[in-house]
Design a protein around this motif. Sequence first.
Motif, short mmCIF file in Angstrom:
data_model
loop_
_atom_site.label_atom_id
_atom_site.label_comp_id
_atom_site.label_asym_id
_atom_site.label_seq_id
_atom_site.Cartn_x
_atom_site.Cartn_y
_atom_site.Cartn_z
N PRO A 162 32.76 -3.19 25.35
CA PRO A 162 34.22 -3.32 25.57
C PRO A 162 34.57 -3.11 27.03
CG PRO A 162 33.71 -1.65 23.89
CD PRO A 162 32.42 -2.03 24.53
N HIS A 163 35.54 -3.81 27.55
CA HIS A 163 36.04 -3.59 28.91
C HIS A 163 37.53 -3.83 28.93
CE1 HIS A 163 34.89 -7.88 28.73
NE2 HIS A 163 36.00 -8.07 29.43
N ARG A 164 38.14 -3.24 29.98
CA ARG A 164 39.60 -3.34 30.08
C ARG A 164 39.99 -4.18 31.28
NH1 ARG A 164 42.46 0.30 27.02
NH2 ARG A 164 41.15 1.80 25.91
N ASP A 165 41.28 -4.56 31.30
CA ASP A 165 41.84 -5.28 32.45
C ASP A 165 42.17 -4.25 33.52
OD1 ASP A 165 44.41 -7.90 32.73
OD2 ASP A 165 43.28 -6.81 34.26
N GLU A 166 41.46 -4.37 34.70
CA GLU A 166 41.63 -3.33 35.72
C GLU A 166 42.91 -3.49 36.51
OE1 GLU A 166 36.86 -3.68 36.45
OE2 GLU A 166 38.28 -4.17 38.04
N TYR A 167 43.52 -4.61 36.42
CA TYR A 167 44.63 -4.89 37.35
C TYR A 167 46.01 -4.53 36.79
CZ TYR A 167 40.96 -7.22 39.90
OH TYR A 167 39.81 -7.49 40.57
N LEU A 168 46.00 -3.87 35.64
CA LEU A 168 47.30 -3.50 35.08
C LEU A 168 47.79 -2.21 35.71
CD1 LEU A 168 46.64 -4.20 31.31
CD2 LEU A 168 47.94 -5.60 32.91
N SER A 169 49.10 -2.01 35.66
CA SER A 169 49.65 -0.75 36.19
C SER A 169 49.42 0.36 35.18
CB SER A 169 51.14 -0.91 36.47
OG SER A 169 51.82 -1.10 35.25
N GLU A 170 49.82 1.55 35.61
CA GLU A 170 49.52 2.74 34.79
C GLU A 170 50.11 2.69 33.40
OE1 GLU A 170 49.28 6.17 38.15
OE2 GLU A 170 50.56 6.52 36.40
N GLU A 188 33.23 -9.21 24.05
CA GLU A 188 32.65 -10.54 23.86
C GLU A 188 31.65 -10.47 22.72
OE1 GLU A 188 34.69 -12.51 26.94
OE2 GLU A 188 33.25 -13.38 25.54
N LEU A 189 31.80 -11.37 21.75
CA LEU A 189 30.83 -11.45 20.66
C LEU A 189 30.23 -12.85 20.69
CD1 LEU A 189 33.67 -10.06 18.90
CD2 LEU A 189 31.59 -9.24 17.85
N ALA A 200 43.31 -3.29 20.30
CA ALA A 200 44.13 -2.22 20.90
C ALA A 200 43.23 -1.16 21.55
CB ALA A 200 45.05 -1.60 19.86
N ASN A 201 42.14 -0.86 20.89
CA ASN A 201 41.20 0.13 21.43
C ASN A 201 39.83 -0.08 20.79
OD1 ASN A 201 41.45 1.44 18.83
ND2 ASN A 201 43.42 2.18 19.60
#
Lengths: 700, 396, 221
Positions: free
Chosen positions: A159-167, A176-177, A206-207
């Motif tokens: 799993p990975h998150r979008d780094e460019y979002l604000s707090e 990815e599957l 969501a998580n």
Amino acid sequence: MKSFHQLMRTPLRSLLGLLLIAASCAMLCLGVGQYEAEVEARDGLEGRFTTVAVPTNKYMIEYVYDADGHVIGVSYYSSQPFEIDAFIRSIPESYPQLEAKEASHGLISASCPKLQPINVAALSENLRLSGEGDTMTLPSDQPYTEAMLEVEIEKIGKPHRDEYLSENENSGVEIELEGKVLSVIALESGYRDPTGSRVRLTARFANEESFYALGLEKGSRCLAFGMDYTDDELELRRRIAKSEFADIADIYDDIDLSDIHMFSAEERRKADRLNPGLNIVAEYRYSDMYAESLSKADLDMIGRVSLTVVNDPLILRSAVDADTVTERIDGKRVEVTAEKYRAKYSMPALVKLDGSAEEYLRSEAGVEWRKWQEICDIDYHAVPVIATPNIKAVAQFAAEEAEITEGRGFEKEEYSQGAKICVISDTLAQRSSLNVGDKLKLSFYELDESFAARTGSTYLRTANVAAAYYSPLRGFAAEEEFEIVGLYRQKNEWSDGTYAISPNTVFIPEGSVACEEYTSNSGIFSSMTIKNGSADELEGILREKGYEGLFVVYDQGYSTVKAELESFFGVSRSTLLGCAAIWLVLTAAFTILFPLNKRVDAERMLSLGAPGRDAVRHILLSGLGITVPGTVIGTAMAFFLSGGLIERLGVAAGVGIRLSVPPRTIVLIAVCQLAALALLILLAAWTVSKKARNIRRKKR
Amino acid sequence: MPYLITRMRRRPMRCLLSIICAAAVCGAIFGLFAGERSMDKSIDAVYAELPVKCAITNLRGTRSEGLNIPGWAVNLFFQDERYGPSHPETIFLGYIKEVSAQTSIQALIAQKPYTLVGLTDRGAARELADGGGRIIVWREGYDESFFSGDESGCVVPNGLSQLESVTVEVAGVETVTAELRVIGTYFGTGDKANTIYCTWEAVCDIELNANHGITASSLSAVFSDNRRIDEFWEKCGSKYFAFVDPEGVPQEWGVTMYRYYPFALAIYDDTLKSTVASLEQSKITFMIFGDIMTALALVFGFLLGELITKAREQELALQYILGLTKSRVIAEVMAEQLTLSLLGFGLAIGLLFAAIGISPPWLKIAIAAAAQIIGFLIAALRAVGKKSPELTKGVE
Amino acid sequence: MIVLENVSYTYSDKSRKTDALRGVSYTFEEGRLYAIMGVSGSGKSTLLSLIAGLRTPTVGRVLIDGEDTAEIDACRLRRDKISVIYQELNLFPLLTAEENAAYPLTIKRTPRKEAEKRARACLERVELKPELFGALPKKLSGGEQQRVAIARTLAAGSKIVLADEPTGSLDKKNGDNIVEILQRLAHEEKACVIVVTHDPSVAQRADETLTIVDGTIEEKQ
């Protein structure tokens, strides 16, 4: 005095009279007939051209200047400046000579099982839109890219998150599957069957916990539902076909992806030098001269499809952690709890299967999936419908980028009556096996602006509008049967110009369905028709007002031939006058030969003591005895000449003539002729009766 | 012929009737002929002025942009050996004018990918045409005529507008670098803003150097003589392009490189054909009516003759009784009628020529005049050719 | 000068035949005034038409100066030798008295001025008032019209004058004047004048009177 008997005793003379009347009647009918024919031709010609002014939105931008007065940028208004809008609205009234009529076209969505829309993403055609790089812009793929697949998982990524979002933004995690498609539950019919293909699923949850709670692992079977299905191999083939256009008849048969040359280490190094960073590892050589370079990523596309699944609607709002969210309901902003929001707008994403997919779908647990399977079917048969007050005023038709090639458009009264008829593209007709005359049961539905995931970009475009996604919360607004009366073709079906329409677009007359329509004052939604030949005048008015370039005017070339068309219209009038003059001469000749001549008989009768009314009756009967049959013969001659004879002559000349003078016109002319002659006869009779009265007065 | 003019002078109304009848027939024929000529003129004007375009399209005729047109096809329209082999016998240039073309090639500017688009005119790119959504702000000294030249300038998106020039790098068979002066900036709603617009010549030069060949995205032209469209298709067009087939079935071509015709050539002449057909129909209507009128002149002549000989029955009988032969009696009547008819025809021709200004249809008018005279003669023969007792009955 | 040899004439139409003249033989001499009398339908006008060449005898011959009218050009005959005067409608309505009188000369290609000069002389001889020379027939009385017709005969120089009821529409005085002129024509110009009449006073002044009954000449006086 037996008046008719007298006529029989001078057969040649009577025949002469008949001929005179018949000839004069025929002459009048021919004269009027050719005038009517010219008027009809003129109307037809005028009708062939429609001058349409389409807003360019030039004044929706404002230039930004630097200190030296150079333009350094523009800023855009969301709509026309007020004074421009007001000016446009005032044109019909302020400039009546233009005969301007505003045409506002509205957009609705409709679904019909008979319709098989064209999913441009599934087209195996070499399409290059707007020349922007190698990626396709797909204006009309919505809403056909929904898919529901049964998948066997082979690999699960991290799993990975979008780094460019604000707090305070949170759009969840992405996993990815990779797997294999076991069966297709719902997929638009234009795509190739991906059963057995590899699949790349992008799961947005969501998580991590909610993802792992599914219990998926390598070897698991699952159902996946997403709205952005892509056939990756087709994309690759299409890219190769772009270069190899010449000999491609079939993008599958003619491109053999098993015949790929894998680069040696040396070749790879050379490729890196030529195209650094692109990671070229192979090539597909399709002729001695040309080869398509392929990267690792390109090779992965072979035999693969892709799908994104989203399990929480708040992911799309980047508000996964929020307690409340703001909803737009009927234009109003409403605060709702996150739970309520989720409950309302959730869609299926991924579910692990223990039994078969069919079993799951039949079960109670699968009711939601079943419902969305049906919704997919509605979307696969959905088309954008444009309700128009004048199809010729649609920019594409006005600019001759689209034209009706079979059947017809809409008649004037059909717009005002809201007739249940439609015009579709011949591409859509071919794909759906439909013809002019077929009937479609269209189920109309409206955009659900509050269902964020299913809003799409339909209603934000002014061109290439697509059907909206069907919203189960709103359902169908109307269901009506429409008859196909015409088919249109476009010169550029998948163009992405400002007024472009896709071949999925269906046109119906305005008012034929009572639904909420979307419209706007620009793009395909707004245009104005003006009188043929007044394009220059409109442009002059715009220049005068300082609004030059506000419209682009399409007139199909009318302005270049306007002078010649106008001169042609005047000739028939002159001919009508000529025929009328001959009619006068013939009628005068008849009057001299007959009623006036009979007056002599009548006066002789009076001098011999006959009652006045006998003499008057003699004149009337003698006159009408020739006038009536003569008019009948003349009318018959006119029917024959203006119908059968001319048609036969026209066919002999190699041109099909339709000189259709309406029968009622001929009858009307004949009645007028009869009335005129009766008047003359009555005049002669009146002079005789006057003489009779004088005689009686003298006797007393 | 004794007292011919005297008698005509003393019978003004009857003479006027004859003159009017003749003038009306002539006028009607002239008027209808004028209608025919007017149609011809209109048809000529429509052929001459209504622009008819042709464009290279896909086989179904549903796409004329975003194609991959090879150099040999481009060269049919340009006749420039650099683009491809020349075609000396079947050159298109004799039939077309105002060629509008677009070509594009991928390039790097400061390592970022852009699309270099070459245009023969602003209208060759839909998005730059009127109402297309993009507008160009030209730098001083430049306007849209830039595209019809061969200068190596470019119109850039807003992001590059501060530059004086851009260096483009195109990697094809060879890597080519070119410097293009920035001569304008384009703006537009919703644009992807990675397109650079240049002249056709400039981009073609780059393409030829990089790829040793060119392709065009779109190619269209206007016919220079609409009357030669069919000839163009027969002699040139059909040799290189398929006709548009709505089914899109590939048509075998079987020349060296191509199994099928790769493209169709769409000729957009529907408006021309339908406008001309409508005018042709009107022309034939006038022609047919004119012929009917000419035939009817015989009938009118006969009717007029009956009328006049009936009115002059006593006079004609008297002439015969006084010793004039029947042929002389008829000759006198005909001389009078001929004079009046000629006057009538002359009057009509004069008036209408002054009003309309076209040369009269001498043959038709002559035939109508002859028909009218013959009709009159038939009536006169009927009246005078009777046996003596019947002829003199009116006087005896 | 006029010889009738067993002349018969039959009218035939679809329904029946009528014998207008039956075997009439007679000779008319020049310089004499002949009156032909008979009831209506007896054949008087028919006889005149036969002599004028306007009809051809069914049986028999009409010889004018030895020439059979059936075999020669009757139009030339009427131009050169014979003039016919009717009861009414003798004149061209659109020509003046002078022009009417000059007409026969003009059709013989006499120049118009000369023809009209001779016509004027003839009109004077028939005592038409000079101010009426330029009048159209509708302005002339019946008697004046008949004088013009006779002047036309004089101008033509016809040696045979056939008059069918020339005084029928005139009053007694005018009628007498016309007969007197015809008499002068016969006796002074040596013309052969044949007058068909119902009027006994006209017959009285003739040199010879013939009565036709049922198509044959019954009496000669």
